[in-house]
Design an enzyme around this catalytic site. Structure first.
Site, PDB file in Angstrom:
ATOM      1  N   GLY A 393       0.824  -1.200   0.000  1.00 37.74           N
ATOM      2  CA  GLY A 393       0.000   0.000   0.000  1.00 37.74           C
ATOM      3  C   GLY A 393       0.857   1.247   0.000  1.00 37.74           C
ATOM      4  O   GLY A 393       2.089   1.181   0.115  1.00 37.74           O
ATOM      5  N   PRO A 395       2.627   4.888   1.161  1.00 38.33           N
ATOM      6  CA  PRO A 395       3.315   5.234   2.406  1.00 38.33           C
ATOM      7  C   PRO A 395       2.364   5.883   3.410  1.00 38.33           C
ATOM      8  O   PRO A 395       1.428   6.601   3.048  1.00 38.33           O
ATOM      9  CB  PRO A 395       4.389   6.222   1.956  1.00 38.33           C
ATOM     10  CG  PRO A 395       4.542   6.020   0.499  1.00 38.33           C
ATOM     11  CD  PRO A 395       3.213   5.583   0.000  1.00 38.33           C
ATOM     12  N   GLY A 396       2.626   5.616   4.691  1.00 39.03           N
ATOM     13  CA  GLY A 396       1.919   6.307   5.750  1.00 39.03           C
ATOM     14  C   GLY A 396       0.567   5.743   6.105  1.00 39.03           C
ATOM     15  O   GLY A 396      -0.194   6.388   6.818  1.00 39.03           O
ATOM     16  N   VAL A 397       0.228   4.515   5.632  1.00 36.16           N
ATOM     17  CA  VAL A 397      -1.094   3.962   5.936  1.00 36.16           C
ATOM     18  C   VAL A 397      -1.053   2.952   7.078  1.00 36.16           C
ATOM     19  O   VAL A 397      -2.059   2.311   7.373  1.00 36.16           O
ATOM     20  CB  VAL A 397      -1.723   3.305   4.684  1.00 36.16           C
ATOM     21  CG1 VAL A 397      -1.984   4.338   3.617  1.00 36.16           C
ATOM     22  CG2 VAL A 397      -0.830   2.187   4.145  1.00 36.16           C
ATOM     23  N   GLY A 398       0.114   2.772   7.725  1.00 31.62           N
ATOM     24  CA  GLY A 398       0.177   1.932   8.915  1.00 31.62           C
ATOM     25  C   GLY A 398       0.663   0.523   8.689  1.00 31.62           C
ATOM     26  O   GLY A 398       0.401  -0.351   9.518  1.00 31.62           O
ATOM     27  N   THR A 400       3.831  -0.713   8.714  1.00 35.25           N
ATOM     28  CA  THR A 400       4.839  -1.095   9.710  1.00 35.25           C
ATOM     29  C   THR A 400       4.239  -1.174  11.105  1.00 35.25           C
ATOM     30  O   THR A 400       4.497  -2.120  11.862  1.00 35.25           O
ATOM     31  CB  THR A 400       5.999  -0.085   9.684  1.00 35.25           C
ATOM     32  OG1 THR A 400       6.545  -0.016   8.361  1.00 35.25           O
ATOM     33  CG2 THR A 400       7.091  -0.497  10.654  1.00 35.25           C
ATOM     34  N   SER A 717      -5.290   3.255 -17.818  1.00 28.61           N
ATOM     35  CA  SER A 717      -6.556   3.657 -17.188  1.00 28.61           C
ATOM     36  C   SER A 717      -7.001   5.072 -17.566  1.00 28.61           C
ATOM     37  O   SER A 717      -8.115   5.464 -17.234  1.00 28.61           O
ATOM     38  CB  SER A 717      -6.436   3.544 -15.659  1.00 28.61           C
ATOM     39  OG  SER A 717      -5.465   4.440 -15.165  1.00 28.61           O
ATOM     40  N   LYS A 760      -8.589   5.501  -6.094  1.00 25.84           N
ATOM     41  CA  LYS A 760      -8.947   6.576  -7.022  1.00 25.84           C
ATOM     42  C   LYS A 760     -10.200   7.320  -6.554  1.00 25.84           C
ATOM     43  O   LYS A 760     -10.258   8.557  -6.598  1.00 25.84           O
ATOM     44  CB  LYS A 760      -9.163   6.002  -8.422  1.00 25.84           C
ATOM     45  CG  LYS A 760      -7.895   5.475  -9.084  1.00 25.84           C
ATOM     46  CD  LYS A 760      -8.188   4.836 -10.429  1.00 25.84           C
ATOM     47  CE  LYS A 760      -6.922   4.328 -11.085  1.00 25.84           C
ATOM     48  NZ  LYS A 760      -7.183   3.658 -12.379  1.00 25.84           N
TER      49      LYS A 760
END
Length: 812
Positions: A393, A395-398, A400, A717, A760
């Site tokens: 996913g 970066p920064g979505v949790g 880790t 797309s 999106k």
């Protein structure tokens, strides 16, 4: 055959005449010259020639020679059949097996054959005596052997003080060499000391210098002047002395070190005996016993314990200060420090795990469901083996932090290593012990750091692995991440199998495309989509603001951020799938307030929507604000990147031309370029329905641009968006400003499904767009959207591009 004959001595005059002082100097010089000539030996001037390799012979020498070449044997046969004299000369080209005139020096010696012995193998052993140095005047024949005309080299044996000093210097140096070197017999000194003629002294000493190059020996042989010959020899002797002195020092140092080592060994053995008698043990014995004890307590497999015990025995046989001992000690330290049999018991409670995940993370419903299913299966089967999870996913979505939550729910240790930029296979498998500073790879280093053999092991940024001449680290991971193989993981440093089957590996990635197929096949991918606005609001209130406030030394009373202010930060100051930039903005507000509190200006700060611009400046993004009017030739598309979903405006400009050229800008990839060509062909095929000239391409060039120009873009797309923008430009009809779209287009106008629908749509929602055109086959993906997003947005599911043109307002 002409000969040089001995001339008779000058006839003695009457005694009173010889003593007559009136005899002038010229007469005396003539008498001395005649006496010198009378001492010359008798030998023919025409002689057979014998070329010699690797050696130069001098007058007054008696030396053996082994003759094997046919031409040389024939020359020796002629010499023994006639006067027993032969001309010996060195080869200038040592590699020539059959030398010619150019390969042979011009100066050599005339030698007399003293003894000859024929060997059954065809070679001839001969003993020769050097008589006189001569030079070649002329070659008479070269076949079947060499025959030459020679003449003696004139020499002067006059002695003066300078020559006497040179003779003493040369003799002294030679004595020193004989005293140091083991290659020269002491009897050689007798011959040298008894030589009084300066020229003969040089000829006697030079043959003993066996390490001297042929070229240097030949130079001394060819030197006529006696003083110059002695000077050359003195330089050679001085160099030889320096070399022998260095060799002597090296030999003495080695012998001393060997002697010290042997002495130390004997003393230590004696010390062991004494200590055994006294019941004491030395430091080294304590060290070895400590290693043996740790090996027994480590719980190693039998094969590994046996290998470690052999290393201890090897260390015991080494001298205490041996450099190899450091390598063995480091190896043993690693072996006994690894947790071979230490593990933490699993406490798998699905309800507790769900509570921990919900407490630590807001949103991520699909990801948390899959993780709970994974843990439930582990609890029921009791097996530690299972699929390797890969969290993919933006970066920064949790990704880790959710790995830490899994370890917390299981009661396991958590270890994380970053693989971003790793290019060397040895980073994974370790270096072999032959290299200085070698150590195990990152995996075993992490296991040692955890102290248990079953931690939750996170391999972060696995999609950022590199590859170069040092190897492919992703290939090294295949064994570690394969449940069927990792029970015998082999590290280059340990050279022993370590069981990784109890380790729960979790990997993270932003993009799956860069992960090799073989490695991706070993992992089960769990997709992490971006957060919605409600998710970000919950994360900020429950986790981010309390943590950031504490990090900046503020209390809940000193720093208050209203819900409206948080929404303003999300909408107008960040545009991302995760929450990292939101956390930076909250930290910036905390720093501003901390400055005021520390200065005593204010003890409490409540930040609302109207205060944010004062602290952070003007808003960076527009949210929920449509264009003031619909735009012609500008369509809003939806894209999916490694940072999540985003919106992009595709612009088309029509230019006068005569070839119908299509220009594409904005760092477009090959797939996107082909999609643009397909969209243009579709619009041309629908020219009549759109009410445009069928031959517009003959007079019009099309320029298509996709901002931002500095960011590479690719994928199919955007096909429907490009077709809409081109149709708007040709029909001069504006596109509805409140609509965005995504979908792949074919030449027949069919709209095919695309990926990343959730990301999106969330991007369109963040940008304030409330209508989205999607391929009909993507209807199933709408179930992944949060309820509030589905309620607020209108979705147009289409199967043909004509429907998109009508919805966008380009076609009736």
């Amino acid at each position: 055959m002409p000969r040089i004959s001995k001339k008779s001595k000058a006839t003695a005059a009457e005694e009173d005449d010889m003593n007559d002082p009136r005899i002038d100097a010229e007469v005396m010089a003539a008498i001395q010259r005649l006496e010198a000539e009378s001492a010359l030996p008798v030998f023919p001037t025409t002689l057979p020639l014998l070329p010699i390799r690797d050696q130069v012979y001098f007058p007054h020498m008696i030396f053996p020679l082994l003759v094997g070449r046919e031409k040389s044997v024939r020359a020796l046969d002629e010499a023994t059949a006639n006067s027993r004299h032969i001309f010996i000369v060195a080869q200038a080209d040592l590699s020539a097996e059959d030398p010619d005139e150019d390969h042979i020096y011009r100066v050599g010696i005339v030698a007399e054959v003293m003894q000859i012995l024929r060997v059954p193998d065809g070679t001839v052993r001969v003993m020769l005596e050097g008589l006189e140095r001569c030079r070649i005047v002329e070659y008479l024949q070269t076949e079947p052997h060499f025959r030459v005309v020679v003449e003696p080299l004139p020499t002067t044996e006059t002695k003066n003080l300078q020559i006497e000093a040179l003779m003493r210097d040369v003799t002294t140096q030679f004595e020193q060499i004989v005293s140091i070197s083991k290659n020269i017999q002491p009897e050689a000194l007798i011959n040298v000391v008894n030589t009084e003629e300066p020229g003969r002294l040089a000829d006697v000493i030079t043959p003993y210098l066996t390490k001297m190059r042929v070229e240097a020996q030949q130079e001394i042989l060819e030197t006529i002047d006696v003083r110059e010959r002695l000077e050359r020899l003195s330089i050679v002797l001085r160099k030889e002395m320096d070399i022998l002195d260095i060799q002597k020092n090296i030999r003495s140092q080695v012998e001393k070190e060997m002697g010290d080592t042997q002495r130390e060994y004997l003393l230590r053995e004696q010390m062991k005996v004494i200590q055994n008698e006294l019941g004491e043990r030395d430091e080294r014995t304590l060290e070895l016993d400590e290693y043996r004890k740790k090996i027994m307590e480590a719980g190693m497999p039998d094969a590994v314990a046996e290998r470690a015990a052999k290393e201890v025995e090897r260390l015991e046989r080494m001298p205490y200060a041996a450099p190899e001992g450091v390598v063995v000690r480091n190896y043993l330290d690693w072996m006994v420090s690894l947790p071979w049999s230490i593990s933490t018991p699993d406490h798998i409670e699905v309800a507790e795990a769900e509570r921990v995940l919900d407490e630590d993370h807001s949103g991520l419903k699909k990801a948390k469901e899959r993780i709970l299913e994974f843990l439930a299966v582990r609890k029921l089967t009791g097996s530690t083996r299972g699929p390797i999870l890969c969290f993919a996913g933006p970066p920064g979505v949790g990704k880790t932090s959710i790995g830490k939550s899994i370890a917390k729910a299981l009661g396991r240790k958590f270890i994380r290593i970053s693989l971003g930029g790793v290019r060397d296979e040895a980073e994974i498998r370790g270096h072999r012990r032959t290299y200085i500073g070698s150590m195990p790879g990152r995996i075993l280093q992490g296991i040692k750091q955890a102290g248990v053999n079953n931690p939750v092991f996170m391999l972060d940024e696995i999609d950022k692995l590199g590859m170069d001449f040092r190897g492919d680290p992703s290939s090294a991971l295949l064994e570690a991440l394969d449940p069927a193989q990792n029970n015998e993981f082999s590290d280059h440093y340990l050279e022993a199998a370590f069981d990784l089957s109890d380790v729960m590996f979790v990997t993270t990635a932003n993009l799956l495309d860069t992960i090799p197929a073989a490695l991706r096949d070993r992992m089960e991918v769990i997709n992490f989509a971006g957060y919605t606005e409600e998710d970000k609001l919950a994360i900020a209130v429950q986790h981010m603001i309390p943590r950031t406030r504490k990090e900046h030394g503020l209390t809940a009373e000193q720093f208050v951020l209203t819900e409206a202010a948080i929404r303003s930060l999300v909408r107008q100051y960040t545009r991302e799938a995760g929450v990292r930039n939101l956390e930076r903005e909250v930290a910036a507000l905390c720093r501003k307030v901390a400055h005021k509190v520390a200065s005593g200006e204010q003890l409490r700060e409540i930040i609302d929507v109207g205060d944010i611009a004062r602290y952070l400046g003007k808003p960076r993004y527009r949210y929920g604000v449509m264009e003031e009017e619909d735009q012609i030739a500008a369509a809003t598309g939806l894209v999916y990147t490694e940072f999540g979903g985003d919106t992009v405006t595709i612009e088309v400009s029509l230019l006068k031309g005569h070839e119908g050229k299509v220009q594409l800008t904005g760092q477009l990839g090959d797939v996107m370029k082909e999609s643009a060509q397909t969209a243009l062909s579709y619009v041309r095929s629908r020219a009549l329905e759109l009410g445009i000239d069928e031959n517009f391409y003959r007079t019009t060039d099309v320029h298509l641009h996709v901002p931002s120009g500095g960011v590479p873009k690719d994928g199919p797309s955007a096909g429907i968006t490009i077709a809409t923008a081109i149709a708007s430009a040709l029909t001069r009809r504006p596109i509805r400003r409140e609509i965005a779209m995504t979908g792949e287009i074919t030449l027949r106008g069919r709209v095919l499904p695309v990926g990343g629908i959730r990301e999106k749509v969330l991007a369109a929602h963040r940008a304030g767009i409330r209508e989205v055109i999607l391929p009909r086959d993507n209807e199933k993906d709408l179930e992944d959207l949060p309820d509030n997003v589905r309620e607020e947005m209108t979705f147009h599911l289409i199967g043909q591009a004509d429907e998109a043109l009508r919805i966008a307002g380009v076609q009736d």
